[in-house]
Design an enzyme around this catalytic site. Structure first.
Site, PDB file in Angstrom:
ATOM      1  N   HIS A 131     -29.792  16.509  42.163  1.00 17.39           N
ATOM      2  CA  HIS A 131     -30.359  17.166  40.986  1.00 17.39           C
ATOM      3  C   HIS A 131     -29.883  16.485  39.707  1.00 17.39           C
ATOM      4  O   HIS A 131     -28.938  15.686  39.726  1.00 17.39           O
ATOM      5  CB  HIS A 131     -29.970  18.649  40.944  1.00 17.39           C
ATOM      6  CG  HIS A 131     -30.825  19.508  41.823  1.00 17.39           C
ATOM      7  ND1 HIS A 131     -30.513  19.754  43.139  1.00 17.39           N
ATOM      8  CD2 HIS A 131     -31.982  20.178  41.581  1.00 17.39           C
ATOM      9  CE1 HIS A 131     -31.436  20.539  43.670  1.00 17.39           C
ATOM     10  NE2 HIS A 131     -32.335  20.813  42.747  1.00 17.39           N
ATOM     11  N   LYS A 135     -27.673  20.578  35.912  1.00 21.27           N
ATOM     12  CA  LYS A 135     -27.622  21.686  36.857  1.00 21.27           C
ATOM     13  C   LYS A 135     -26.176  22.138  37.025  1.00 21.27           C
ATOM     14  O   LYS A 135     -25.295  21.339  37.341  1.00 21.27           O
ATOM     15  CB  LYS A 135     -28.216  21.286  38.205  1.00 21.27           C
ATOM     16  CG  LYS A 135     -28.311  22.456  39.181  1.00 21.27           C
ATOM     17  CD  LYS A 135     -29.177  22.139  40.378  1.00 21.27           C
ATOM     18  CE  LYS A 135     -29.269  23.313  41.335  1.00 21.27           C
ATOM     19  NZ  LYS A 135     -29.811  24.530  40.697  1.00 21.27           N
TER      20      LYS A 135
END
Length: 232
Positions: A131, A135
């Site tokens: 990600h 995040k």
């Protein structure tokens, strides 16, 4: 449909634009600095806030008799409390670790593969998720959902980020600009089996949340994306 946005970061702004494109109205745009959540005549709330505010946001929507869908991760230790609260208030609540329609189909593919591989002791399963660097939680909620399906169909009792543990290993990587990539690998001495879902942008997550909101707005109960998509 009148939508209250609980969380107005990058995802909230994409949801807003797609919702407007689909003919909906945004009646509330709340961020972490918003002290009072005035739901007014909202038909549904969509929560993409922060782990430490999600529980309050969800309960506030339920208390206001506003159905709520939540894609915030990192707060699931309180999931059962939210379910109990929703049931006691005769509300409507839907949580998904990932609202992407493609990911939810991927969940089902992973579940079937886990069932097929559950008794194949020569294969070692593992999960990799990648990600963007913004995040906050690791592993992702999506990776945890994938892990749970594997655990249910194997001798594993838990997942771990520790590569030296005997539990199911999840490798969480953070790379700038990556919306979300999840891979399931079954590795043996003779071959490997891998399935992967790659998100190209955030629009799929936002669209899925809006579809879920359209589906739940006139219902009561606790639901998942399986209910929305009628799968599983």
């Amino acid at each position: 449909m009148k939508i209250a946005l609980l969380g107005y970061g990058r995802m909230g702004k994409i949801i807003e634009q797609l919702a407007l494109d689909r003919g909906h109205t945004i009646t509330l745009k709340a961020d972490s600095k918003t002290e009072h959540l005035g739901f007014g005549d909202a038909d549904v709330a969509i929560d993409f806030s922060l782990p430490h505010t999600a529980v309050k946001n969800i309960k506030s929507a339920i208390d206001a008799n506003v159905p709520v869908v939540s894609g915030t991760t990192g707060w699931l230790d309180n999931y059962n409390d939210i379910v109990d609260h929703c049931t006691s208030k005769n509300g409507a609540f839907l949580y998904a670790s990932n609202f992407s329609l493609g990911v939810n189909i991927f969940f089902e593919v992973n579940r079937v593969l886990a069932q097929l591989m559950g008794k194949q002791n020569d294969y070692q399963p593992s999960i990799e998720e990648i990600h963007h660097t913004q995040k906050l939680d690791a592993p992702s909620g999506t990776a945890i959902t994938l892990a749970e399906a594997i655990i249910e169909n194997s001798d594993y009792s838990n997942w771990t980020l520790d590569p030296n543990s005997k539990d199911l290993h999840i490798e969480a990587k953070r790379i700038e600009g990556v919306p979300g990539t999840h891979s399931i690998i079954y590795d043996s001495e003779v071959d490997s089996i891998e399935i992967k879902h790659t998100a190209h942008n955030r629009n799929g997550f936002a669209l899925g949340a809006i579809v879920a909101a359209e589906w739940i707005h006139d219902k009561k109960g606790v639901f998942s994306m399986k209910d929305v998509l009628n799968i599983g």
